[in-house]
Design a protein around this motif. Structure first.
Motif, PDB file in Angstrom:
ATOM      1  N   LEU A   6       0.761  -1.317  -0.006  1.00 65.39           N
ATOM      2  CA  LEU A   6       0.013   0.069   0.205  1.00 65.39           C
ATOM      3  C   LEU A   6       0.996   1.070  -0.027  1.00 65.39           C
ATOM      4  O   LEU A   6       1.833   1.423   0.698  1.00 65.39           O
ATOM      5  CB  LEU A   6      -0.787  -0.043   1.225  1.00 65.39           C
ATOM      6  N   SER A   7       0.350   2.203  -0.670  1.00 60.39           N
ATOM      7  CA  SER A   7       1.231   3.542  -0.621  1.00 60.39           C
ATOM      8  C   SER A   7       0.507   4.583   0.365  1.00 60.39           C
ATOM      9  O   SER A   7      -0.522   4.335   0.729  1.00 60.39           O
ATOM     10  CB  SER A   7       1.203   4.223  -1.955  1.00 60.39           C
ATOM     11  N   TYR A  33      -2.745   5.879  17.415  1.00 61.04           N
ATOM     12  CA  TYR A  33      -2.650   7.126  16.502  1.00 61.04           C
ATOM     13  C   TYR A  33      -1.214   7.596  16.243  1.00 61.04           C
ATOM     14  O   TYR A  33      -1.004   7.877  15.145  1.00 61.04           O
ATOM     15  CB  TYR A  33      -3.619   8.248  17.480  1.00 61.04           C
ATOM     16  N   PRO A  34      -0.507   7.602  17.372  1.00 62.21           N
ATOM     17  CA  PRO A  34       1.055   8.004  16.893  1.00 62.21           C
ATOM     18  C   PRO A  34       1.699   7.329  15.837  1.00 62.21           C
ATOM     19  O   PRO A  34       2.423   7.937  15.128  1.00 62.21           O
ATOM     20  CB  PRO A  34       1.709   7.818  18.259  1.00 62.21           C
ATOM     21  N   THR A  35       1.407   6.276  15.680  1.00 59.01           N
ATOM     22  CA  THR A  35       1.855   5.166  14.558  1.00 59.01           C
ATOM     23  C   THR A  35       1.213   5.597  13.247  1.00 59.01           C
ATOM     24  O   THR A  35       2.002   5.755  12.371  1.00 59.01           O
ATOM     25  CB  THR A  35       1.714   3.673  14.881  1.00 59.01           C
ATOM     26  N   ILE A  36       0.109   5.732  13.120  1.00 62.25           N
ATOM     27  CA  ILE A  36      -0.527   5.930  12.169  1.00 62.25           C
ATOM     28  C   ILE A  36      -0.086   7.500  11.678  1.00 62.25           C
ATOM     29  O   ILE A  36       0.275   7.740  10.459  1.00 62.25           O
ATOM     30  CB  ILE A  36      -2.180   6.555  12.315  1.00 62.25           C
ATOM     31  N   ALA A  37      -0.153   8.442  12.491  1.00 59.57           N
ATOM     32  CA  ALA A  37       0.477   9.765  12.132  1.00 59.57           C
ATOM     33  C   ALA A  37       2.007   9.812  11.631  1.00 59.57           C
ATOM     34  O   ALA A  37       2.108  10.399  10.674  1.00 59.57           O
ATOM     35  CB  ALA A  37       0.384  10.781  13.208  1.00 59.57           C
ATOM     36  N   ARG A  38       2.758   8.921  12.239  1.00 59.98           N
ATOM     37  CA  ARG A  38       4.078   8.714  11.819  1.00 59.98           C
ATOM     38  C   ARG A  38       4.345   8.043  10.382  1.00 59.98           C
ATOM     39  O   ARG A  38       5.070   8.428   9.592  1.00 59.98           O
ATOM     40  CB  ARG A  38       4.963   8.054  12.958  1.00 59.98           C
ATOM     41  N   LEU A  39       3.537   7.229  10.219  1.00 57.60           N
ATOM     42  CA  LEU A  39       3.366   6.410   9.046  1.00 57.60           C
ATOM     43  C   LEU A  39       3.177   7.380   7.766  1.00 57.60           C
ATOM     44  O   LEU A  39       3.684   7.189   6.643  1.00 57.60           O
ATOM     45  CB  LEU A  39       2.721   5.134   8.759  1.00 57.60           C
ATOM     46  N   GLY A  44       5.636   7.311  -0.554  1.00 56.80           N
ATOM     47  CA  GLY A  44       6.123   6.328  -1.025  1.00 56.80           C
ATOM     48  C   GLY A  44       5.293   4.935  -0.494  1.00 56.80           C
ATOM     49  O   GLY A  44       3.941   5.151  -0.046  1.00 56.80           O
ATOM     50  N   ASN A  45       5.790   3.775  -0.291  1.00 53.88           N
ATOM     51  CA  ASN A  45       5.127   2.657   0.061  1.00 53.88           C
ATOM     52  C   ASN A  45       4.831   2.760   1.736  1.00 53.88           C
ATOM     53  O   ASN A  45       5.777   3.476   2.411  1.00 53.88           O
ATOM     54  CB  ASN A  45       5.806   1.477   0.033  1.00 53.88           C
ATOM     55  N   LEU A  46       3.804   2.464   2.202  1.00 57.85           N
ATOM     56  CA  LEU A  46       3.541   2.551   3.648  1.00 57.85           C
ATOM     57  C   LEU A  46       4.478   1.437   4.555  1.00 57.85           C
ATOM     58  O   LEU A  46       4.800   0.477   4.001  1.00 57.85           O
ATOM     59  CB  LEU A  46       2.083   1.880   3.961  1.00 57.85           C
ATOM     60  N   GLY A  47       5.156   2.296   5.323  1.00 60.15           N
ATOM     61  CA  GLY A  47       6.198   1.510   6.069  1.00 60.15           C
ATOM     62  C   GLY A  47       5.709   0.633   7.371  1.00 60.15           C
ATOM     63  O   GLY A  47       4.432   0.710   7.366  1.00 60.15           O
ATOM     64  N   GLY A  48       6.549   0.127   8.165  1.00 60.67           N
ATOM     65  CA  GLY A  48       5.990  -0.273   9.250  1.00 60.67           C
ATOM     66  C   GLY A  48       5.873  -1.819   9.010  1.00 60.67           C
ATOM     67  O   GLY A  48       6.478  -2.499   8.282  1.00 60.67           O
ATOM     68  N   ARG A  49       5.563  -2.563  10.491  1.00 63.55           N
ATOM     69  CA  ARG A  49       5.573  -3.883  10.416  1.00 63.55           C
ATOM     70  C   ARG A  49       4.499  -4.471   9.484  1.00 63.55           C
ATOM     71  O   ARG A  49       3.176  -3.724   9.272  1.00 63.55           O
ATOM     72  CB  ARG A  49       5.410  -4.399  12.113  1.00 63.55           C
ATOM     73  N   GLU A  50       4.643  -5.523   8.970  1.00 61.79           N
ATOM     74  CA  GLU A  50       3.392  -6.224   8.253  1.00 61.79           C
ATOM     75  C   GLU A  50       2.289  -6.551   8.897  1.00 61.79           C
ATOM     76  O   GLU A  50       1.114  -6.238   8.533  1.00 61.79           O
ATOM     77  CB  GLU A  50       3.821  -7.664   7.845  1.00 61.79           C
ATOM     78  N   SER A  51       2.254  -6.568  10.387  1.00 65.41           N
ATOM     79  CA  SER A  51       1.079  -6.862  11.060  1.00 65.41           C
ATOM     80  C   SER A  51       0.273  -5.444  11.187  1.00 65.41           C
ATOM     81  O   SER A  51      -0.983  -5.326  11.272  1.00 65.41           O
ATOM     82  CB  SER A  51       1.302  -7.333  12.563  1.00 65.41           C
TER      83      SER A  51
END
Length: 85
Positions: A6-7, A33-39, A44-51
């Motif tokens: 996903l981008s 929420y902080p993770t959503i905001a950071r990502l 580009g491509n959405l980063g973060g863990r696969e989960s």
């Protein structure tokens, strides 16, 4: 149809179609929420863990978003028929 990634722009566009804030996304996906905001700060491509990516995608799809794969016209998003944001 499944896409491999996903981008950030697809996620933002999906939230816009649903009229969801980042807080709404956090509640629906179980991702903080902080993770959503950071990502969403990057491009580009959405980063973060696969989960994390899976949780975001699942929440958006459960709300009626369809992700459109790159097919020459560019990747995108749309709402399923009958779903209103």
């Amino acid at each position: 149809m499944s896409i491999e990634f996903l981008s950030v722009r697809q996620v933002k566009a999906a939230r816009a179609l649903l009229a969801w804030s980042q807080h709404d996304m956090a509640k629906a996906s179980g991702v903080s929420y902080p993770t959503i905001a950071r990502l969403e700060k990057s491009d580009g491509n959405l980063g973060g863990r696969e989960s994390t990516i899976a949780a975001i995608r699942s929440a958006l799809e459960a709300a009626g978003v369809e992700f459109i794969a790159e097919n020459g016209g560019g990747a995108g998003v749309r709402l399923k028929k009958g779903v209103t944001g």
